[in-house]
Design a protein around this motif. Structure first.
Motif, PDB file in Angstrom:
ATOM      1  N   GLY A 157       0.807  -1.215   0.000  1.00  0.00           N
ATOM      2  CA  GLY A 157       0.000   0.000   0.000  1.00  0.00           C
ATOM      3  C   GLY A 157       0.839   1.264   0.000  1.00  0.00           C
ATOM      4  N   LEU A 158       1.906   1.297   0.806  1.00  0.00           N
ATOM      5  CA  LEU A 158       2.780   2.473   0.836  1.00  0.00           C
ATOM      6  C   LEU A 158       3.383   2.741  -0.536  1.00  0.00           C
ATOM      7  CD1 LEU A 158       4.753   2.045   4.202  1.00  0.00           C
ATOM      8  CD2 LEU A 158       2.931   3.683   3.719  1.00  0.00           C
ATOM      9  N   LEU A 159       3.876   1.691  -1.197  1.00  0.00           N
ATOM     10  CA  LEU A 159       4.522   1.870  -2.502  1.00  0.00           C
ATOM     11  C   LEU A 159       3.533   2.336  -3.560  1.00  0.00           C
ATOM     12  CD1 LEU A 159       6.815  -1.281  -2.420  1.00  0.00           C
ATOM     13  CD2 LEU A 159       7.558   1.094  -2.298  1.00  0.00           C
ATOM     14  N   ARG A 160       2.291   1.869  -3.475  1.00  0.00           N
ATOM     15  CA  ARG A 160       1.285   2.272  -4.473  1.00  0.00           C
ATOM     16  C   ARG A 160       0.826   3.712  -4.274  1.00  0.00           C
ATOM     17  NH1 ARG A 160      -2.882  -2.843  -4.920  1.00  0.00           N
ATOM     18  NH2 ARG A 160      -1.408  -4.371  -5.777  1.00  0.00           N
ATOM     19  N   CYS A 161       1.068   4.276  -3.109  1.00  0.00           N
ATOM     20  CA  CYS A 161       0.676   5.662  -2.856  1.00  0.00           C
ATOM     21  C   CYS A 161       1.593   6.665  -3.549  1.00  0.00           C
ATOM     22  CB  CYS A 161       0.693   5.954  -1.351  1.00  0.00           C
ATOM     23  SG  CYS A 161      -0.609   5.136  -0.402  1.00  0.00           S
ATOM     24  N   LEU A 162       2.772   6.221  -3.967  1.00  0.00           N
ATOM     25  CA  LEU A 162       3.788   7.148  -4.458  1.00  0.00           C
ATOM     26  C   LEU A 162       3.496   7.616  -5.878  1.00  0.00           C
ATOM     27  CD1 LEU A 162       6.993   5.324  -3.180  1.00  0.00           C
ATOM     28  CD2 LEU A 162       5.812   7.257  -2.126  1.00  0.00           C
ATOM     29  N   PRO A 163       3.622   8.914  -6.136  1.00  0.00           N
ATOM     30  CA  PRO A 163       3.469   9.439  -7.501  1.00  0.00           C
ATOM     31  C   PRO A 163       4.766   9.278  -8.284  1.00  0.00           C
ATOM     32  CG  PRO A 163       3.800  11.247  -5.969  1.00  0.00           C
ATOM     33  CD  PRO A 163       3.797   9.989  -5.141  1.00  0.00           C
ATOM     34  N   THR A 164       5.050   8.072  -8.742  1.00  0.00           N
ATOM     35  CA  THR A 164       6.308   7.774  -9.411  1.00  0.00           C
ATOM     36  C   THR A 164       6.267   8.193 -10.874  1.00  0.00           C
ATOM     37  OG1 THR A 164       5.477   5.527  -9.744  1.00  0.00           O
ATOM     38  CG2 THR A 164       6.923   5.883  -7.865  1.00  0.00           C
ATOM     39  N   ILE A 165       7.435   8.092 -11.524  1.00  0.00           N
ATOM     40  CA  ILE A 165       7.565   8.474 -12.926  1.00  0.00           C
ATOM     41  C   ILE A 165       6.625   7.638 -13.790  1.00  0.00           C
ATOM     42  CG2 ILE A 165       9.144   8.420 -14.901  1.00  0.00           C
ATOM     43  CD1 ILE A 165      11.386   9.169 -12.992  1.00  0.00           C
ATOM     44  N   GLY A 166       5.951   8.306 -14.712  1.00  0.00           N
ATOM     45  CA  GLY A 166       5.008   7.634 -15.594  1.00  0.00           C
ATOM     46  C   GLY A 166       3.571   7.703 -15.112  1.00  0.00           C
ATOM     47  N   ARG A 167       3.364   8.209 -13.877  1.00  0.00           N
ATOM     48  CA  ARG A 167       2.004   8.328 -13.348  1.00  0.00           C
ATOM     49  C   ARG A 167       1.612   9.802 -13.339  1.00  0.00           C
ATOM     50  NH1 ARG A 167       1.771   4.775  -7.893  1.00  0.00           N
ATOM     51  NH2 ARG A 167      -0.416   4.610  -8.462  1.00  0.00           N
ATOM     52  N   SER A 168       0.391  10.085 -13.748  1.00  0.00           N
ATOM     53  CA  SER A 168      -0.114  11.455 -13.722  1.00  0.00           C
ATOM     54  C   SER A 168      -1.606  11.415 -13.421  1.00  0.00           C
ATOM     55  CB  SER A 168       0.147  12.165 -15.056  1.00  0.00           C
ATOM     56  OG  SER A 168      -0.699  11.652 -16.071  1.00  0.00           O
ATOM     57  N   LYS A 169      -2.137  12.546 -13.011  1.00  0.00           N
ATOM     58  CA  LYS A 169      -3.561  12.626 -12.646  1.00  0.00           C
ATOM     59  C   LYS A 169      -4.465  12.308 -13.828  1.00  0.00           C
ATOM     60  CE  LYS A 169      -3.923  17.517 -13.757  1.00  0.00           C
ATOM     61  NZ  LYS A 169      -4.207  18.873 -13.301  1.00  0.00           N
ATOM     62  N   ASP A 170      -3.981  12.520 -15.061  1.00  0.00           N
ATOM     63  CA  ASP A 170      -4.797  12.272 -16.244  1.00  0.00           C
ATOM     64  C   ASP A 170      -4.814  10.802 -16.638  1.00  0.00           C
ATOM     65  OD1 ASP A 170      -5.404  14.955 -16.498  1.00  0.00           O
ATOM     66  OD2 ASP A 170      -3.621  15.368 -17.697  1.00  0.00           O
ATOM     67  N   ARG A 171      -3.905   9.999 -16.063  1.00  0.00           N
ATOM     68  CA  ARG A 171      -3.845   8.580 -16.403  1.00  0.00           C
ATOM     69  C   ARG A 171      -4.460   7.699 -15.329  1.00  0.00           C
ATOM     70  NH1 ARG A 171       2.367   7.925 -18.725  1.00  0.00           N
ATOM     71  NH2 ARG A 171       2.177   9.425 -20.442  1.00  0.00           N
ATOM     72  N   GLU A 172      -4.209   8.037 -14.063  1.00  0.00           N
ATOM     73  CA  GLU A 172      -4.708   7.188 -12.990  1.00  0.00           C
ATOM     74  C   GLU A 172      -4.723   7.959 -11.677  1.00  0.00           C
ATOM     75  OE1 GLU A 172      -2.000   4.119 -11.468  1.00  0.00           O
ATOM     76  OE2 GLU A 172      -0.463   4.921 -12.820  1.00  0.00           O
ATOM     77  N   ARG A 173      -5.597   7.505 -10.806  1.00  0.00           N
ATOM     78  CA  ARG A 173      -5.597   8.030  -9.452  1.00  0.00           C
ATOM     79  C   ARG A 173      -4.614   7.219  -8.623  1.00  0.00           C
ATOM     80  NH1 ARG A 173     -10.278   7.655  -6.547  1.00  0.00           N
ATOM     81  NH2 ARG A 173     -10.430   9.811  -5.847  1.00  0.00           N
ATOM     82  N   LEU A 174      -3.984   7.875  -7.663  1.00  0.00           N
ATOM     83  CA  LEU A 174      -3.091   7.171  -6.764  1.00  0.00           C
ATOM     84  C   LEU A 174      -3.902   6.264  -5.846  1.00  0.00           C
ATOM     85  CD1 LEU A 174      -0.761  10.149  -5.771  1.00  0.00           C
ATOM     86  CD2 LEU A 174      -0.230   8.315  -7.386  1.00  0.00           C
ATOM     87  N   ASP A 175      -3.335   5.107  -5.542  1.00  0.00           N
ATOM     88  CA  ASP A 175      -3.994   4.241  -4.576  1.00  0.00           C
ATOM     89  C   ASP A 175      -3.741   4.803  -3.170  1.00  0.00           C
ATOM     90  OD1 ASP A 175      -5.574   2.180  -3.793  1.00  0.00           O
ATOM     91  OD2 ASP A 175      -4.050   0.622  -3.983  1.00  0.00           O
ATOM     92  N   THR A 176      -4.607   4.472  -2.243  1.00  0.00           N
ATOM     93  CA  THR A 176      -4.476   4.942  -0.863  1.00  0.00           C
ATOM     94  C   THR A 176      -4.644   3.754   0.081  1.00  0.00           C
ATOM     95  OG1 THR A 176      -6.842   5.461  -0.734  1.00  0.00           O
ATOM     96  CG2 THR A 176      -5.360   7.243  -1.399  1.00  0.00           C
ATOM     97  N   ILE A 177      -4.409   4.011   1.355  1.00  0.00           N
ATOM     98  CA  ILE A 177      -4.616   3.003   2.388  1.00  0.00           C
ATOM     99  C   ILE A 177      -5.812   3.439   3.206  1.00  0.00           C
ATOM    100  CG2 ILE A 177      -3.612   1.799   4.355  1.00  0.00           C
ATOM    101  CD1 ILE A 177      -0.865   2.394   3.219  1.00  0.00           C
ATOM    102  N   ALA A 178      -6.870   2.672   3.154  1.00  0.00           N
ATOM    103  CA  ALA A 178      -8.098   3.052   3.841  1.00  0.00           C
ATOM    104  C   ALA A 178      -7.907   3.022   5.346  1.00  0.00           C
ATOM    105  CB  ALA A 178      -9.218   2.099   3.443  1.00  0.00           C
TER     106      ALA A 178
END
Length: 732
Positions: free
Chosen positions: A270-291
């Protein structure tokens, strides 16, 4: 074959650790006594840091990372107690030391660098006196301490150490202060150096310099490092091994490459999926979160402590606490406290992707009307009789539904530009501001109610914006009433929507802000900024104080609100991964001058201004293939009181041409074309254009930067198979 040892102690041979480890924790359990009850904040924590090794400790705020550090050096508060376990430092049992032996241990074998260097330095003493004291405490004479202090300041790359020795802490930048604190910490050549969030709040270039310094000194001195941080990319760059702490329990541990490549615990995933890494943008996908959120200390009495937030949890997880499963993987053993560790990588997303029809919002429309225009803005401050040019002839446009990212080192003019837009500062004569094509008064006190409502801000430090005496409900409710005119039940409905969107639990509504953590305060500030219907929101480092899980939720919130309402953002941040994820366009400022502006993809992919190139090369990355050759800038940011002639960047530019850079102010070049083309006086060109203010032709910049990337790829390919574990993530 997977195995679960009967006890976490089984992996530790304490007698052996005395000889080979700088630090060994075995079964460490710490309690805090609050309201007459002992609450466990650390439970059965066991790990070791070998001599000369860098070990990273990660997790959300409140997981117990700093408590581990405080327990190691026996600095726990009065209500804190080590209930069980053993702490060994270089063979010494810390819990058994008397006062004299403990003092000797702190003076000679262990040192700690805190998050805020300003609070670690005495404002009434010179730097020289404080650094000398560190050597004197280690047994040096006054004369030897003075000589050693000068030598150590040079060692931590402080130019003109004699001048710095005579300075007071407030006269140094944050990066310089941190280097001084590191010099003091290394005065005793300690066996163990603890770094507690040492780069939080620093610019990308300064952060990279501090990390390079720590890595170099560790190689030279053989010092072991315990690196505590919520920045996983920094840990990936600096540490051979990493431990993941959750709610006071170590839930995963292993070689950094193994843990970050294939995590075995759902929390790490979950922590790793929260990161806005290279290749990710708001127009392509939403960041995952930890509920959900962390459980209260001591509240989980059976089962897995992560079960309530885990999307793999079942009745077994709630009934049986998972043992530390250990596996032999690529770079050593990997431990995970999860019954289903083999399936952790398949964890379902907590946050659904945006619907396809909403993937591209109003920012995709290049013909969107300009909401805010700033033309030829300058700002001069008068300090001690000298004129300080904080902003110099900057022109930018902001379209409806667009995010403009402002980046640059501290002192580059980012916040000054934002305050001019908001009317908190008055620009020099000749500057023009427009909102929806109509003139916008320079001072906020002279703007209409509608104009004030249209421009809101989220500050970096929420304490500066929130009244500590008021409850959260009253703070947000007053903003709703003032900005929207809502009354009665409508207020409660809107309040519930806002607090839910920023992940602010309902139980905090009646709390005063002084009772909240920094992350919770920032969520209140963001909710208040969106209480009305703003056209433009200035976000000044809004996520710098937040954990990655909360940061992801806030970035998703900002992106969702933009899609729904067409709100525009001016987004200021030193975290370039965050800027890359959220921004549609990037403006790069240096010493008050605009050096580059253009679409985010064009700016990040290149060609870039040499200063932008240096900024991007300083950003740590989790992925080895995303790393860039580190470009080191010589010297510090020049003073705005006497800026360099010609190109303001020429004194630090690694690609400087010669006299032309020193004598002539460079024009703006069209980076979208191979041929040189100026874009006009003051840079007032179409908002979609990618422009670079540099004497070097664009095609030459493109060729130079391409050659640098190719050279790095060749070095990485040659070294990948033979690189020693201690070089993980430090590709130069």
């Amino acid at each position: 074959m997977n195995s679960a040892p009967p006890s976490p102690f089984a992996a530790f041979d304490v007698s052996k650790s005395d000889r080979t480890d700088a630090l060994t924790l075995v079964g460490l359990t710490v309690t805090y006594r609050t309201r007459g009850r002992d609450r466990e904040v650390l439970q059965d924590v066991s790990f070791r840091v070998r001599r000369g090794e860098a070990y990273g400790l990660v997790g959300e705020s409140g997981c117990g990372k700093s408590t581990v550090a405080m327990a190691i050096v026996r600095y726990l508060p009065r209500n804190g107690t080590v209930k069980a376990g053993k702490i060994m430092i270089a063979g010494a049992d810390v819990q058994k030391l008397d006062a004299d032996a403990l003092r000797e241990l702190r003076a000679n074998r262990i040192s700690m660098v805190y998050q805020d260097p300003g609070r670690a330095l005495n404002p009434s003493l010179t730097i020289g006196r404080q650094v000398c004291e560190a050597f004197e405490a280690a047994g040096a004479t006054r004369d030897d301490a003075l000589h050693s202090a000068l030598d150590m300041l040079e060692r931590v790359r402080i130019a003109a150490p004699e001048r710095v020795m005579d300075s007071y802490p407030h006269q140094l930048s944050g990066g310089m202060q941190q280097r001084v604190v590191i010099a003091m910490a290394l005065a005793s050549n300690p066996a163990l150096l603890i770094l507690d969030e040492p780069t939080t709040g620093l610019d990308a270039t300064v952060e990279a310099e501090v990390l390079d310094l720590v890595a170099q000194l560790r190689e030279e001195l053989g010092t072991a490092v315990l690196f505590i941080s919520h920045n996983l990319a920094v840990i990936g760059r600096m540490c051979e091994r990493v431990g993941v702490l959750y709610a006071g329990k170590l839930v995963e541990e292993g070689a950094t490459r193994d843990v970050f490549t294939r995590p075995r615990h759902p929390y790490t995933v979950g922590l790793l999926r929260c990161l806005p890494t290279i290749g990710r943008s708001k127009d392509r996908e939403r960041l995952d979160t930890i509920a959900g959120g962390l459980p209260s200390p001591g509240s989980v009495t059976q089962g897995c402590i992560y079960a309530e937030r885990c999307r793999l949890a079942d009745e077994r997880c709630r009934r049986e606490a998972p043992p530390p499963y250990r596996l032999s993987v690529a770079h050593g053993d990997q431990m995970a406290r999860c019954h289903y560790h083999e399936r952790a990588i398949e964890l379902p997303r907590a946050t659904p992707d945006a619907p396809v029809e909403n993937q591209r919002g109003p920012v995709a429309d290049s013909s969107a009307a300009v909401v805010l225009r700033a033309c030829k803005l300058s700002k001069t401050f008068h300090v001690s009789g000298a004129s300080l040019r904080a902003l110099d002839d900057v022109s930018i446009d902001l379209a409806g539904g667009e995010t403009l990212g402002l980046v640059g080192e501290s002192g580059s003019g980012k916040t000054t530009l934002a305050k001019l837009m908001l009317g908190l500062l008055t620009p020099d004569a000749g500057g023009v501001l427009e909102l929806d094509g109509a003139p916008l008064a320079a001072r906020v006190t002279r703007r209409s109610d509608e104009q004030v409502k249209s421009l809101q801000i989220v500050f970096q430090n929420p304490d500066s914006a929130l009244n500590r005496a008021h409850s959260v409900k009253r703070l947000i409710g007053r903003a709703l009433t003032r900005l929207t005119g809502l009354r009665g039940p409508a207020i409660d409905t809107r309040l519930a929507t806002l607090t839910s969107a920023v992940r602010l639990p309902e139980r905090y509504l009646d709390s005063r802000t002084r009772q909240l953590s920094g992350g919770l305060k920032q969520r209140v500030a963001i909710a208040r900024a969106f209480a009305g219907e703003p056209r433009v929101v200035v976000c000044d480092e809004p996520t710098s104080a937040l954990d990655v899980s909360v940061q992801a939720a806030i970035l998703n919130l900002l992106a969702d609100l933009q899609r729904e309402r067409g709100v525009s953002y001016v987004f200021i941040s030193h975290d370039l991964h965050v800027v890359r994820y959220l921004a549609d366009r990037i403006a790069v400022l240096y010493l008050g001058r605009l050096l580059e502006i253009g679409p985010a993809a064009a700016v990040f992919d290149g060609p870039q201004h040499p200063y932008t190139e240096a900024l991007l090369s300083s950003v740590p990355s989790l992925n080895a293939h995303d790393k860039q050759a580190r470009i080191r800038l010589s010297g510090d940011l020049p003073s705005a009181v006497s800026p360099p002639s010609g190109c303001v960047f020429h004194t630090r530019c690694p690609r400087k041409l010669g006299a032309i850079c020193e004598q002539q102010d460079p024009p703006f070049l069209d980076a979208d074309a191979d041929a040189d083309a100026t874009s006009g006086e003051g840079g007032a060109a179409p908002s979609a254009a990618h422009r670079i203010r540099c004497h070097i032709p664009v095609d030459t910049l493109r060729a130079l930067q391409s050659a640098s990337r190719d050279a790095l790829n060749e070095v990485s390919a040659d070294d990948q198979s033979s690189r020693a574990p201690r070089d993980i993530g430090r590709h130069e």
